[in-house]
Design an enzyme around this catalytic site. Structure first.
Site, PDB file in Angstrom:
ATOM      1  N   GLU A   3     -30.923 113.141 -94.931  1.00 55.87           N
ATOM      2  CA  GLU A   3     -31.127 112.744 -96.350  1.00 55.87           C
ATOM      3  C   GLU A   3     -30.842 113.892 -97.328  1.00 55.87           C
ATOM      4  OE1 GLU A   3     -33.077 110.499 -93.533  1.00 55.87           O
ATOM      5  OE2 GLU A   3     -34.212 112.192 -94.281  1.00 55.87           O
TER       6      GLU A   3
ATOM      7  N   GLU B  58     -28.958 104.943 -86.433  1.00 53.17           N
ATOM      8  CA  GLU B  58     -30.320 104.412 -86.532  1.00 53.17           C
ATOM      9  C   GLU B  58     -30.377 103.090 -87.300  1.00 53.17           C
ATOM     10  OE1 GLU B  58     -32.221 107.679 -88.554  1.00 53.17           O
ATOM     11  OE2 GLU B  58     -31.821 106.819 -90.517  1.00 53.17           O
TER      12      GLU B  58
ATOM     13  N   GLU C 282     -27.062 114.636 -91.910  1.00 53.59           N
ATOM     14  CA  GLU C 282     -26.884 113.189 -91.730  1.00 53.59           C
ATOM     15  C   GLU C 282     -26.092 112.712 -92.949  1.00 53.59           C
ATOM     16  OE1 GLU C 282     -29.722 109.433 -90.712  1.00 53.59           O
ATOM     17  OE2 GLU C 282     -30.181 110.619 -92.484  1.00 53.59           O
TER      18      GLU C 282
ATOM     19  N   HIS D  69     -39.113 118.897 -89.450  1.00 54.57           N
ATOM     20  CA  HIS D  69     -39.783 119.009 -90.752  1.00 54.57           C
ATOM     21  C   HIS D  69     -39.409 117.816 -91.611  1.00 54.57           C
ATOM     22  CE1 HIS D  69     -39.987 123.726 -90.521  1.00 54.57           C
ATOM     23  NE2 HIS D  69     -40.889 123.142 -89.762  1.00 54.57           N
TER      24      HIS D  69
HETATM   25  C1  NOJ Z   1     -34.883 109.375 -91.281  1.00 58.59           C
HETATM   26  C2  NOJ Z   1     -34.065 110.178 -90.336  1.00 58.59           C
HETATM   27  O1  NOJ Z   1     -32.695 109.918 -90.503  1.00 58.59           O
HETATM   28  C3  NOJ Z   1     -34.499 109.856 -88.941  1.00 58.59           C
HETATM   29  O2  NOJ Z   1     -33.676 110.506 -88.004  1.00 58.59           O
HETATM   30  C4  NOJ Z   1     -35.940 110.230 -88.770  1.00 58.59           C
HETATM   31  O3  NOJ Z   1     -36.360 109.806 -87.512  1.00 58.59           O
HETATM   32  C5  NOJ Z   1     -36.818 109.577 -89.839  1.00 58.59           C
HETATM   33  N1  NOJ Z   1     -36.280 109.749 -91.133  1.00 58.59           N
HETATM   34  C6  NOJ Z   1     -38.211 110.157 -89.825  1.00 58.59           C
HETATM   35  O4  NOJ Z   1     -38.158 111.487 -90.241  1.00 58.59           O
END
Ligand code: NOJ
Ligand code: CA
Length: 701
Positions: free
Chosen positions: A478, A502, A496, A408
């Site tokens: 986030e 990432e 996170e 989501h």
């Molecule tokens: C940021 C998230 O940390 C990442 O894991 C995700 O792939 C992207 N947003 C898209 O939702």
């Protein structure tokens, strides 16, 4: 509780007006509460003969009323002690001791209304927690908190590991500097530019004489997150509350209380990491049946988007309106990641390797213009793209014994998500999903609210509660940084709320020291979905045109070690199946490593430099060890005396190879096996930006 106020009425006639000391159960820490003649409450903290905090003010400021910061008198003081042991649903250890001494100070404003506030201190041997409480009372119902007077006055210019005080993001690299040198002016904001002297918690500090001090908060409920303002002169920190859209900080109704302000203290860095103070200050879960909550590993249609192999969006159209778009008729762009065939490939891979979950991002309509538009209606969380067959994949995953993990992404439009959440959760249950990753990329709607403000804090907590009712596990991206609420909501497996792996895919990346700092900062509050396990370190090979020079800033062996050093009950094997298929011998560690533990030993640690952690798998006679270093090569000599005596184990050591380094030769690794017991010592050579991972399995006689 015993009222000790009378005793002090008799004895404390001299200045300060009031003063009361408290010692921790084993006498490691001492707290002193005082009330100045002007009625200002303060506290100070010491560790043996060393000062942790000099006298520091307490108090809460309230709109249109006298605040709770000065002119106060002591009504009573009560003391108590507590000692109990409890079992977390999952965690780093099987059981946790909660042992503290408590002091509850009841303070009253001047004037006929006699409004009261209480300060509750809980003093542990590894730190202090305190919070403000407003008991039920006739002349205080609804009130608006404008800020706090709370201070943390450090005695000297400590070394600090800090990130800027952005109300909307924690996704920063840590800066290491003296407190007096804190200045985020030159750092590009992720979301919001903040005061250059404002930092976030958990804030890790170290004094020149080796005292480790960590400042954070516990049980962030119905209140904004606390940031810290570093005083322009001196080394004082003042609490700063993330404001609501209105500019106020928090809207409260008595009886109510703030989160706990926490100060973890030790002269040994490993003890900071082993502290359970923050968890102890959270409420026990009310869930009675928790058997459905499952720590797990997962793979996902995810990294391939981050490394520009495929896309979240299905078409290259833009400026679409959710309600008015004929999604079936859109022209596909030909590289949409979440297509049925590709997802089956991940399901096959997970099933083959005994990995329980498969996350799929980009499965639902809306990704054509999801980010950066600050628009309200982007996703509906229930409509798949034309090439993603929910029933077919549900059946396929079920046959293979794998669970799909829902995604989501809200793109910050939380009003939209709240309106649609119930239906989205029903959709999940109808289609066999029992876990969801949520996300809050971008600015928040309602406009003017912040990721870390009271409104959003309430949203995250409500979401965790809603999901618990539905028996759904959740991983939030986030969100506000954790404060130990996973004790209360054990279905909230991870967040996170920091700079994850990432960032290596699309920014200058995370410096090799990053993962040695995270446990001392972000992870103090709870598990992180860091997404370790990247084997294809140089990212150019995935997309030469777009990933030039991009790489993960560790060796491959260090990526393995992170499964142990970065604690989470939810761990992704984040790379693509084809990356793992090239290194089946190294992948074996990811397959083997546990995600739930009976015991944890922090064997060596220094923030910013290195960390060695060993853990015993839940319910098993198996141990796993991770050792990591920053940009410097190091040798770690590890005594295996954590293993039970008299038992032989086969140690499989996944180490950096000859000549390995994070930048020049990151994929060089070697695997060796060795029979060991509790008397053995392992010498681990860690390359620059490197690490080592070890599994210990009992040798059957
Ligand atoms: C940021 C998230 O940390 C990442 O894991 C995700 O792939 C992207 N947003 C898209 O939702
Ligand atoms: Ca370092």
């Amino acid at each position: 509780m015993k009222n000790i106020a009378q005793v002090f009425l008799a004895s404390c006639l001299a200045l300060p007006a009031w003063s009361q000391s408290l010692h921790s159960p084993a006498n490691k820490l001492a707290l002193r509460f005082s009330l100045s003649p002007a009625g200002e409450p303060t506290y100070q903290l010491s560790f043996g003969s060393r000062t942790v905090l000099k006298p520091s003010r307490l108090g809460v400021l309230v709109q249109d009323q006298a605040g709770f910061a000065q002119g106060l008198t002591v009504v009573r003081m009560d003391s108590a002690q507590h000692d109990e042991t409890w079992q977390p649903v999952w965690g780093e250890v099987k059981s946790i001791r909660n042992r503290y001494k408590e002091l509850l100070v009841t303070l009253q404003q001047p004037g006929p209304e006699q409004r009261q506030v209480q300060v509750r201190f809980r003093l542990y041997d590894d730190g202090l927690g305190f919070r403000y409480e407003w008991p039920r009372q006739p002349n205080l119902q609804y009130f608006t908190v404008m800020g706090e007077r709370t201070e943390f006055n450090l005695p000297a210019d400590h070394k600090a590991f800090w990130i800027p005080g952005d109300y909307d993001s924690n996704e920063y690299a840590y800066t290491t500097s003296r407190l007096s040198q804190v200045n985020s002016g030159g750092i590009t904001p992720i979301q919001l530019k903040s005061d250059p002297k404002r930092v976030q918690t958990p804030l890790m500090l170290k004094s020149d004489d080796g005292l480790y001090v960590n400042i954070h908060e516990a049980a962030l409920v119905n209140y904004p997150a606390m940031m810290l303002d570093v005083s322009p002169r001196g080394f004082g920190l003042t609490a700063h509350l993330v404001p609501a859209a209105t500019g106020a900080a928090a809207y409260l109704q008595a009886p109510e209380h703030t989160p706990w302000r926490t100060i973890v203290v030790s002269d040994k860095a490993p003890e900071v990491l082993a502290s359970k103070l923050i968890l102890n200050l959270n409420e026990p879960t009310k869930l009675t049946d928790t058997g459905w909550i499952k720590p797990q590993k997962f793979v996902g249609v995810w990294w391939e988007m981050h490394v520009n192999r495929s896309s979240w969006n299905y078409s290259d159209a833009s400026n679409l309106k959710l309600a008015d778009t004929d999604w079936q008729a859109l022209k596909p762009n030909g590289h949409h990641g979440a297509n049925t065939q590709n997802v089956k490939r991940y399901i096959d891979f997970a099933a083959r390797h005994g990995i329980g979950g498969v996350l799929v991002e980009g499965w639902n309509v809306g990704w054509e213009d999801w980010a950066g538009n600050w628009k309200e209606e982007v996703f509906d969380f229930v409509t798949p793209y034309p090439d993603f067959s929910v029933p077919e994949l549900q059946q396929y995953a079920q046959q293979k014994g794998v669970r799909l993990i829902m995604h989501h992404e809200t793109s910050g439009s939380v009003t939209n998500y709240e309106r649609r959440q119930d239906r989205a959760l029903t959709f999940m249950q109808e289609h066999g999903y029992d876990a969801v990753k949520t996300g809050y990329v971008g600015r928040i709607i309602p406009r003017g609210e912040h990721h870390d403000g009271q409104w959003m804090v309430n949203h995250y907590n409500r979401t965790a509660a809603n999901m618990a009712q539905r028996r759904i596990m959740v991983d939030m991206h986030e969100s506000v940084r954790p404060t130990g609420l996973h004790r209360t909501y054990p279905n909230w497996l991870a967040s996170e709320a920091a700079r994850g792996n990432e960032f290596n895919a699309w920014s200058e990346g995370n410096a090799p020291e990053h993962e040695t700092i995270l446990p001392f900062t972000r992870l103090m509050g709870g598990p992180m979905d860091y997404t370790p396990g990247i084997f294809q370190i140089k990212l150019e090979s995935w997309n030469p045109a777009r990933n030039q020079g991009k790489q993960v800033h560790t060796t491959l062996a260090k990526q393995l070690a992170l499964y142990v050093t970065l604690y989470s009950p939810l761990q992704m094997a984040a790379d693509l199946p084809e990356a793992y298929e090239k290194h089946p011998d190294a992948f074996q560690f990811i397959k083997d490593v546990a995600v739930d533990w009976d015991d944890t030993r922090i064997l060596a640690a220094e923030p910013g430099d290195y960390l060695v952690t060993a853990r015993q798998a839940k319910g098993k006679n198996e141990w796993y060890l991770g050792a990591i270093t920053d940009e410097n090569a190091r040798q770690q000599t590890v005594k295996l005396d954590f293993l039970p005596a008299g038992q032989k184990y086969q140690a499989t050591i996944y180490a950096d190879g000859k000549g390995a380094s994070w930048d020049k030769n990151p994929q060089a690794y070697q695997i060796r096996k060795q029979t060991v017991d509790s008397k053995s010592t392992l010498k681990l050579q860690l390359a620059p930006g490197g690490g080592a991972a070890v599994s210990f399995k009992p040798v059957n006689r």
